[in-house]
Design a protein around this motif. Structure first.
Motif, PDB file in Angstrom:
ATOM      1  N   GLY A 139       0.802  -1.219   0.000  1.00 11.02           N
ATOM      2  CA  GLY A 139       0.000   0.000   0.000  1.00 11.02           C
ATOM      3  C   GLY A 139       0.828   1.259   0.000  1.00 11.02           C
ATOM      4  N   ILE A 140       2.175   1.108   0.018  1.00 15.60           N
ATOM      5  CA  ILE A 140       3.073   2.263  -0.054  1.00 15.60           C
ATOM      6  C   ILE A 140       3.661   2.313  -1.454  1.00 15.60           C
ATOM      7  N   GLY A 230       0.517  -0.929  10.060  1.00 15.27           N
ATOM      8  CA  GLY A 230      -0.160  -1.913   9.236  1.00 15.27           C
ATOM      9  C   GLY A 230      -0.624  -3.133  10.002  1.00 15.27           C
ATOM     10  N   GLU A 231      -1.449  -3.908   9.338  1.00 12.94           N
ATOM     11  CA  GLU A 231      -1.917  -5.190   9.850  1.00 12.94           C
ATOM     12  C   GLU A 231      -1.856  -6.216   8.724  1.00 12.94           C
ATOM     13  N   LEU A 235      -0.872  -1.715   4.724  1.00 13.05           N
ATOM     14  CA  LEU A 235      -0.883  -0.385   5.335  1.00 13.05           C
ATOM     15  C   LEU A 235      -2.258  -0.057   5.903  1.00 13.05           C
ATOM     16  N   THR A 236      -2.279   0.435   7.141  1.00 11.90           N
ATOM     17  CA  THR A 236      -3.535   0.886   7.753  1.00 11.90           C
ATOM     18  C   THR A 236      -3.466   2.333   8.232  1.00 11.90           C
ATOM     19  N   GLY A 237      -2.255   2.903   8.258  1.00 14.95           N
ATOM     20  CA  GLY A 237      -2.138   4.281   8.711  1.00 14.95           C
ATOM     21  C   GLY A 237      -0.697   4.731   8.790  1.00 14.95           C
ATOM     22  N   GLU A 249      -5.255   3.725   3.688  1.00 11.65           N
ATOM     23  CA  GLU A 249      -4.988   2.453   3.021  1.00 11.65           C
ATOM     24  C   GLU A 249      -3.948   2.607   1.921  1.00 11.65           C
ATOM     25  N   LEU A 250      -3.559   3.858   1.656  1.00  8.62           N
ATOM     26  CA  LEU A 250      -2.587   4.135   0.598  1.00  8.62           C
ATOM     27  C   LEU A 250      -1.685   5.278   1.039  1.00  8.62           C
TER      28      LEU A 250
END
Length: 567
Positions: A139-140, A230-231, A235-237, A249-250
């Protein structure tokens, strides 16, 4: 008997490399030319990536097509230009003594050694990533390659991302911000320094930030990314330096690039202090048979004379053209340096610049400078003219123009292009004050915006006007300074929007009849302004005519005020 054809090897197939190869071919039909390109695509229009990712156009091939619509792949280079283009091939090493390049075909692993008479290094640059925990999470992304653009476009088309962050508040960062906004993604731009768009001075930077926020995007300044959160590998934040956590999310990283100079350094070529390959005005490296251009090299500032990095696609093409000519006719073409000119679209605003900002000029040791900030329309109001806010920087002694910044919904590009050539030609304010520019109402005012900037600068340099920036006015107000602030707009304008800084309204047409309302102390500081400060300047002249000695015009007026206002 004909001599042996010159053998040219080009490492890098994005901008400078293909341009050098194509120019060399036009000058020598019989040269043996080979391009080594690590990526799958060739001659990519990288500045178009944000617009493809944002859905401005849908056909990916438009990024790698000729104007005639032909895809510039290996087959095109072979048939149209008789250039061998080895894609998905990495250059591993350069043997300067043997004059060979060893490369590897990535899918097969097969290696190959290519002899050269002349070598071109156009290896570009690599995206910088924050060295923080979680940088490997899914997500990065960045937006440096066509593969990156494909990935961002896939995110847009999937419509599954609701929140995104852009790490970096420069040109690419805000182009990405707009692309994500077009995709309906709530976006926050995170900038570690105190200001976005570092080529702008503070006042204009703040105006752009205010404008971006009106489109629903957020900007966080003076705060970097401390960690990606992340989880399950996704990525979550992000966690900021101050401990704030933002869900997303991105994340798109746009904090800058590093020159790809490793291959050149390993070959013993001179690397400059900024990390780029050192080249002369002919684009030759420390080895006269090896040339380099594009994002991997260092350039010379035509204003300060200092070495700079200028990773822009247009410059890469210009350098490639010079290299291509010198490959065939050594010493026939020069690339003298750069003035650092750039432009970008941010929603309905355009942000453009050329030369040095005031901050950059002072950092370069140019302390005896003068600046002016001017606001006005690009074309007449009856032609639906749009606002421009500009700042010009000049040398006090010589009057030479050193820099120009322009922002707004009006035609910024024309004004920046004009000023870029003025700087390139070392023109002075006196030259610009009487410039013969094209005029017709659909295209310009009778006195074009850049000419007005020159006139205001001339008035300051000759002592006819004392200017004061909005930043200085805000500091005076916050400090409780003993100054009289005079708004010379109409009552209607005043009621629609006021600055709320303790100003007194006396419209221009009523000023001479109301002089008794001004401070009796003729040495007290009076700050005058209007919507753009043209009326303010005229009122300052009136007050000076009646004996007030400390009258200053707030440059740019209400249009240039980047701080909160009263409605």
């Amino acid at each position: 008997m004909s001599s042996q054809p010159i053998r040219i090897v080009v490492i890098g197939g994005s901008a400078a490399g293909p341009k050098a190869a194509a120019k060399a071919r036009r000058l020598d039909e019989h040269a043996a030319i080979t391009i080594i390109q690590k990526e799958a695509d060739l001659s990519m229009a990288s500045c178009g990536y944000p617009y493809y990712a944002g859905g401005v156009f849908d056909d990916r091939n438009l990024l790698i097509c000729t104007p005639a619509g032909i895809v510039r792949d290996s087959g095109f280079f072979e048939k149209a230009k008789r250039i061998e283009a080895l894609v998905l091939t990495e250059a591993l090493s350069i043997d300067r003594a043997a004059k060979t390049v060893t490369c590897k075909h990535l899918p097969s692993g097969a290696t190959r050694t290519l002899p050269y008479d002349k070598l071109v290094i156009a290896t570009g640059a690599t995206t910088l990533y924050p060295s923080v925990p979680g940088a490997d999470l899914e997500g990065i992304l960045s937006l440096h390659s066509l593969e990156d653009a494909d990935a961002l476009r896939a995110v847009r088309d999937a419509k599954q991302v609701r929140n995104a962050v852009v790490v970096g508040g420069g040109l690419i960062g805000f182009e990405v911000c707009e692309a994500l906004h077009l995709a309906g993604i709530q976006t926050t731009v995170i900038e570690k320094t105190a200001a976005i768009l570092p080529f702008l001075d503070a006042e204009l930077s703040k105006l752009v930030a205010n404008y971006v926020r009106t489109h629903g995007a957020d900007i966080i300044k003076g705060n970097g990314v401390a960690a990606f959160l992340g989880e399950d590998g996704k990525l979550t934040g992000v966690k900021l330096d101050n401990g704030t956590e933002l869900p997303c999310e991105l994340a798109v990283v746009a904090v800058g690039v590093r020159p790809n100079a490793t291959l050149a350094a390993a070959a013993g070529l001179t690397i400059g202090a900024l990390g780029g390959i050192a080249v002369n005005e002919f684009m030759q490296t420390s080895d006269p048979d090896i040339y380099a251009g594009g994002d991997c090299v260092e350039c010379t500032s035509l204003i300060s004379g200092a070495k700079v990095r200028a990773p822009y696609g247009d410059l890469a093409n210009l350098q490639g053209r010079v290299i291509g000519e010198n490959l065939i006719t050594e010493g026939s073409a020069k690339f003298p340096g750069v003035t650092h000119t750039g432009i970008c679209k941010i929603f309905d605003y355009t942000v453009g610049f050329t030369g040095l900002s005031a901050e950059q000029a002072r950092a370069a040791g140019m302390t005896d400078i003068e600046t002016v900030t001017v606001a006005g329309l690009d074309i007449p109001g009856y032609m639906n003219g749009k606002l421009l806010v500009s700042k010009m920087v000049a040398d006090r002694k010589t009057g030479r123009v050193l820099g120009f910044q322009c922002i707004g919904p009006g035609d910024v590009s024309k004004r920046v292009a004009t000023m870029a050539m003025a700087i390139r030609g070392q023109l002075t304010i006196a030259d610009l004050a009487n410039a013969d520019l094209p005029y017709a109402p659909p295209y310009s005012l009778a006195l074009d915006h850049v000419i007005v900037c020159a006139h205001v600068m001339e008035n300051k340099l000759l002592g006819r006007m004392k200017g004061i920036s909005v930043t200085e006015v805000k500091a005076r107000v916050d400090a409780g300074a003993d100054c009289f602030i005079l708004d010379t707009r109409t009552p209607r304008e005043f009621e629609e929007q006021r600055l709320g800084i303790g100003e007194t309204l006396i419209p221009q047409g009523a000023l001479r009849a109301r002089l008794n309302e001004l401070p009796p102390d003729k040495d007290r500081e009076i700050i005058v302004y209007c919507a753009i400060s043209l009326r303010g300047y005229e009122c300052a002249a009136i007050l000076q005519g009646y004996g007030w000695r400390n009258v200053k015009v707030m440059e740019g007026g209400v249009a240039a005020w980047p701080y909160p206002r009263e409605r």
